[in-house]
Design an enzyme around this catalytic site. Structure first.
Site, PDB file in Angstrom:
ATOM      1  N   LYS A 189       0.869  -1.182   0.000  1.00  0.00           N
ATOM      2  CA  LYS A 189       0.000   0.000   0.000  1.00  0.00           C
ATOM      3  C   LYS A 189       0.897   1.220   0.000  1.00  0.00           C
ATOM      4  CE  LYS A 189      -2.231   3.027   1.880  1.00  0.00           C
ATOM      5  NZ  LYS A 189      -1.899   4.395   1.474  1.00  0.00           N
ATOM      6  N   CYS A 207      13.374  10.388   7.206  1.00  0.00           N
ATOM      7  CA  CYS A 207      13.143   9.999   8.599  1.00  0.00           C
ATOM      8  C   CYS A 207      14.363  10.278   9.468  1.00  0.00           C
ATOM      9  CB  CYS A 207      12.752   8.527   8.663  1.00  0.00           C
ATOM     10  SG  CYS A 207      13.911   7.456   7.825  1.00  0.00           S
ATOM     11  N   GLU A 225       8.939  16.139  15.371  1.00  0.00           N
ATOM     12  CA  GLU A 225       9.443  15.893  14.021  1.00  0.00           C
ATOM     13  C   GLU A 225       8.755  16.858  13.047  1.00  0.00           C
ATOM     14  OE1 GLU A 225       8.189  12.338  11.830  1.00  0.00           O
ATOM     15  OE2 GLU A 225      10.287  12.045  11.264  1.00  0.00           O
ATOM     16  N   GLU A 268       8.855   1.159  11.289  1.00  0.00           N
ATOM     17  CA  GLU A 268       9.937   2.131  11.024  1.00  0.00           C
ATOM     18  C   GLU A 268       9.284   3.499  11.105  1.00  0.00           C
ATOM     19  OE1 GLU A 268      13.122   1.518  10.283  1.00  0.00           O
ATOM     20  OE2 GLU A 268      12.932  -0.655  10.252  1.00  0.00           O
TER      21      GLU A 268
HETATM   22  P1  NAD Z   1       1.896   8.389   7.614  1.00  0.00           P
HETATM   23  O1  NAD Z   1       2.097   7.649   8.870  1.00  0.00           O
HETATM   24  O2  NAD Z   1       0.860   9.455   7.554  1.00  0.00           O
HETATM   25  O3  NAD Z   1       1.550   7.401   6.400  1.00  0.00           O
HETATM   26  C1  NAD Z   1       2.355   6.282   6.090  1.00  0.00           C
HETATM   27  C2  NAD Z   1       1.511   5.260   5.357  1.00  0.00           C
HETATM   28  O4  NAD Z   1       0.488   4.796   6.244  1.00  0.00           O
HETATM   29  C3  NAD Z   1       0.783   5.789   4.125  1.00  0.00           C
HETATM   30  O5  NAD Z   1       0.745   4.799   3.116  1.00  0.00           O
HETATM   31  C4  NAD Z   1      -0.619   6.047   4.648  1.00  0.00           C
HETATM   32  O6  NAD Z   1      -1.601   5.972   3.637  1.00  0.00           O
HETATM   33  C5  NAD Z   1      -0.781   4.892   5.620  1.00  0.00           C
HETATM   34  N1  NAD Z   1      -1.770   5.115   6.688  1.00  0.00           N
HETATM   35  C6  NAD Z   1      -2.277   6.275   7.160  1.00  0.00           C
HETATM   36  N2  NAD Z   1      -3.166   6.040   8.132  1.00  0.00           N
HETATM   37  C7  NAD Z   1      -3.213   4.695   8.309  1.00  0.00           C
HETATM   38  C8  NAD Z   1      -3.909   3.837   9.193  1.00  0.00           C
HETATM   39  N3  NAD Z   1      -4.757   4.311  10.098  1.00  0.00           N
HETATM   40  N4  NAD Z   1      -3.688   2.506   9.113  1.00  0.00           N
HETATM   41  C9  NAD Z   1      -2.821   2.005   8.213  1.00  0.00           C
HETATM   42  N5  NAD Z   1      -2.129   2.771   7.337  1.00  0.00           N
HETATM   43  C10 NAD Z   1      -2.321   4.100   7.393  1.00  0.00           C
HETATM   44  O7  NAD Z   1       3.334   8.945   7.248  1.00  0.00           O
HETATM   45  P2  NAD Z   1       3.716   9.948   6.100  1.00  0.00           P
HETATM   46  O8  NAD Z   1       3.258  11.313   6.487  1.00  0.00           O
HETATM   47  O9  NAD Z   1       3.289   9.364   4.799  1.00  0.00           O
HETATM   48  O10 NAD Z   1       5.324   9.861   6.147  1.00  0.00           O
HETATM   49  C11 NAD Z   1       6.102  10.611   6.997  1.00  0.00           C
HETATM   50  C12 NAD Z   1       6.487   9.841   8.236  1.00  0.00           C
HETATM   51  O11 NAD Z   1       7.156   8.625   7.883  1.00  0.00           O
HETATM   52  C13 NAD Z   1       7.475  10.601   9.098  1.00  0.00           C
HETATM   53  O12 NAD Z   1       7.090  10.499  10.439  1.00  0.00           O
HETATM   54  C14 NAD Z   1       8.789   9.867   8.867  1.00  0.00           C
HETATM   55  O13 NAD Z   1       9.737   9.997   9.882  1.00  0.00           O
HETATM   56  C15 NAD Z   1       8.335   8.475   8.678  1.00  0.00           C
HETATM   57  N6  NAD Z   1       9.360   7.678   7.988  1.00  0.00           N
HETATM   58  C16 NAD Z   1      10.085   6.752   8.707  1.00  0.00           C
HETATM   59  C17 NAD Z   1      11.096   6.025   8.081  1.00  0.00           C
HETATM   60  C18 NAD Z   1      11.934   5.019   8.852  1.00  0.00           C
HETATM   61  O14 NAD Z   1      12.612   4.211   8.218  1.00  0.00           O
HETATM   62  N7  NAD Z   1      11.916   5.034  10.175  1.00  0.00           N
HETATM   63  C19 NAD Z   1      11.360   6.229   6.732  1.00  0.00           C
HETATM   64  C20 NAD Z   1      10.614   7.177   6.040  1.00  0.00           C
HETATM   65  C21 NAD Z   1       9.607   7.901   6.680  1.00  0.00           C
END
Ligand code: NAD
Length: 500
Positions: free
Chosen positions: A198, A307, A404, A273
């Site tokens: 997804k 991240c 963040e 992650e």
């Molecule tokens: P997000 O958590 O909003 O979304 C991530 C994914 O989860 C998307 O595909 C989204 O559609 C899905 N999602 C949203 N709500 C959901 C739910 N209730 N249940 C299941 N899936 C759901 O994150 P974002 O804004 O897309 O990305 C930014 C974040 O990702 C930042 O916090 C960043 O630090 C983190 N990130 C972490 C890493 C790592 O390796 N630790 C790497 C990249 C990004």
């Protein structure tokens, strides 16, 4: 700001002329959502719609999971060398299409072309090759036990088998779409799992193209399904789905918590992650010629939408003025532009909504008394560009130091002694990464041991390799992507104990 140059790839050129009608990948077929619903995907630099992507329904999610369930049996029974051959072929096809994939990422996500072309897509190629090798190196153990109640003349033998977890839902964010999807796909497929991917609703196009290449490489139908759509719907349904055995999630800490809650029904395996607020420490003996651009890159690479972005700099008071001045000059000198432009060093943020959020962090720092020593502005036709920003006069309790931001915003603070800076660096709910700049071998070793973070870089930042595990401590999550350890996310250990 530069104009948009003509993309090399015909497919990307056509998106600029007319929005595509994207399809998702279920059971080997490219399909629309079962109710025809779509979500628009825009070029973040201009706000122009470039594609309509399917907004998966509950029945689409069920179909994808059911397809994966059936296909997983066959894939797990495929000999490792065949799984390896297909993974290697996927790597070759990504490499052969690197220009198109890079342009797609630059257009859809906004990242500068060089970030995709020289870092992220080669990283994805390396991951598929690394896990092609790992597919042929999965092994259990024989274990000497102390069991001594076997019948006379018999012996006890015990060993472990490593078996695929089953059906994996891989849910990934928008900041680095292909590499973050690959970090789940490559080890999961190597282990013999089937995957429902997804991608993020803002950036699904490169995952769809990756799906086409994976199908071309000969992965059997159903072993990979891609459902596009909203996190609250498709993502949440996958996280709660009774027939999904594991969720491999990358995203924010808040969503990670929701995924964990949703996973409880069938106690599925979860790896997370999550977010970060990574400290970068500049010791008095740092080589500033490298440390200043290094610390700047740690935060401004990909517009800070990383991240592991080094968003808190701690600078020894003896070098503070020089470093603050150097960081501000670096920020002011960066070329902002469309991601497709080869000269662009920083592109737009991924959406207007995200740029507004980043802008509100800057405004709140100002209102709390911090000084903006570089940047701080929103620019561009739809306000998605945020100039590289350096904020001084901050303290440990400010939101800008604790939360963040996920944008090009660096908060810098002074320190005087090493105990103080270790305590400050660890004063965060996050524990994803850290950087230390020093010419002292002893400081480098000692500080790196005491920082609570999944990765510590010394005299560098964001150095990745397929062999190196990546992941978080504290609220940055658990489980590791990349490296041999990543396979553990996708394998169960079965103990067999026999009287023979
Ligand atoms: P997000 O958590 O909003 O979304 C991530 C994914 O989860 C998307 O595909 C989204 O559609 C899905 N999602 C949203 N709500 C959901 C739910 N209730 N249940 C299941 N899936 C759901 O994150 P974002 O804004 O897309 O990305 C930014 C974040 O990702 C930042 O916090 C960043 O630090 C983190 N990130 C972490 C890493 C790592 O390796 N630790 C790497 C990249 C990004």
């Amino acid at each position: 700001m530069h104009l948009i140059p003509e993309p090399k790839s015909a497919a990307v050129r056509s998106l600029l002329n007319e929005p595509s009608e994207a399809r998702m990948f279920i059971d080997g077929a490219w399909v629309a959502a079962s109710n025809g619903a779509t979500i628009s995907s825009a070029d973040p630099a201009t706000g122009k719609i470039i594609s309509m992507i399917p907004d998966a329904t509950a029945s689409d999610v069920d179909d994808a999971v059911a397809s994966a369930r059936v296909a997983q049996q066959g894939w797990a029974a495929t000999v490792p060398a065949e799984r390896a051959r297909i993974l290697w072929k996927i790597a070759d096809l990504i490499e052969a299409n690197i220009d198109e994939l890079s342009e797609l990422e630059a257009l859809d996500q906004g990242k500068p072309l060089y970030v995709a072309r020289w870092a992220e897509i080669p990283g994805a190629v390396a991951q598929f090759r690394f896990f092609a090798g790992q597919a042929m190196a999965i092994e259990g153990k024989t274990i000497s036990t102390s069991i001594n109640y076997q019948p006379a003349g018999k012996e006890v033998e015990a060993w472990t088998l490593r078996e695929p977890v089953g059906v994996v839902a891989a849910i990934v964010p928008w900041n680095s779409p292909i590499i973050l999807a690959t970090l789940k796909l490559a080890p999961a497929l190597a282990a013999g799992c089937a995957v429902v991917l997804k991608p993020a609703e803002l950036t699904s196009l490169s995952a769809i193209r990756l799906g086409e290449l994976i199908a071309e490489a000969g992965l059997p139908n159903g072993v990979l399904n891609i459902v596009t759509g909203r996190g609250q719907q498709a993502g949440a349904l996958l996280a709660a789905h009774p027939d999904v055995d594991k969720v491999a999630f990358t995203g924010s800490t808040a969503t990670g918590r929701a995924v964990l809650d949703a996973s409880k029904g069938n106690l599925k395996r979860v790896s997370l992650e999550l977010g970060g607020k990574s400290p970068v420490i500049l010791m008095p003996d740092a080589d500033l010629e490298h440390a200043i651009p290094g610390a700047a890159n740690a935060i401004f690479f990909n517009g800070g939408q990383v991240c592991v972005a080094g968003s808190r700099a701690y600078v020894h008071s003896s070098i503070y003025d020089r470093v603050a001045e150097g960081l501000a000059a670096y920020a002011n000198g960066m070329a902002l532009g469309h991601g497709l432009n080869a000269e662009t060093q920083m592109g737009p943020l991924v959406s207007v909504q995200h740029a507004e959020r980043v802008g509100s962090f800057i405004a709140s720092a100002k209102s709390e008394g911090a000084s903006i020593i570089a940047g701080g502005e929103r620019l561009g036709p739809v306000g998605t560009f945020v100039s590289p920003t350096v904020i001084a006069d901050v303290d440990a309790n400010m939101e800008i130091v604790r939360e963040e931001v996920f944008g090009p915003v660096l908060a810098i603070q002074k320190f005087d002694d090493v105990e103080e800076v270790i305590a400050s660096a660890n004063d965060s709910v996050y524990g994803l990464a850290a950087g230390i700049w020093t010419d002292s071998l002893s400081s480098a070793h000692r500080i790196s041991r005491r920082i609570k973070a999944g990765t510590v870089w010394i005299n560098s930042h964001s150095m990745y390799d397929a062999s190196l595990p990546i992941g978080g401590m504290k609220q940055s999550g658990y489980g590791r992507d990349s490296g041999i350890e990543a396979l553990d996310n996708y394998l169960e250990t079965k103990t067999v104990c026999a009287i023979v």
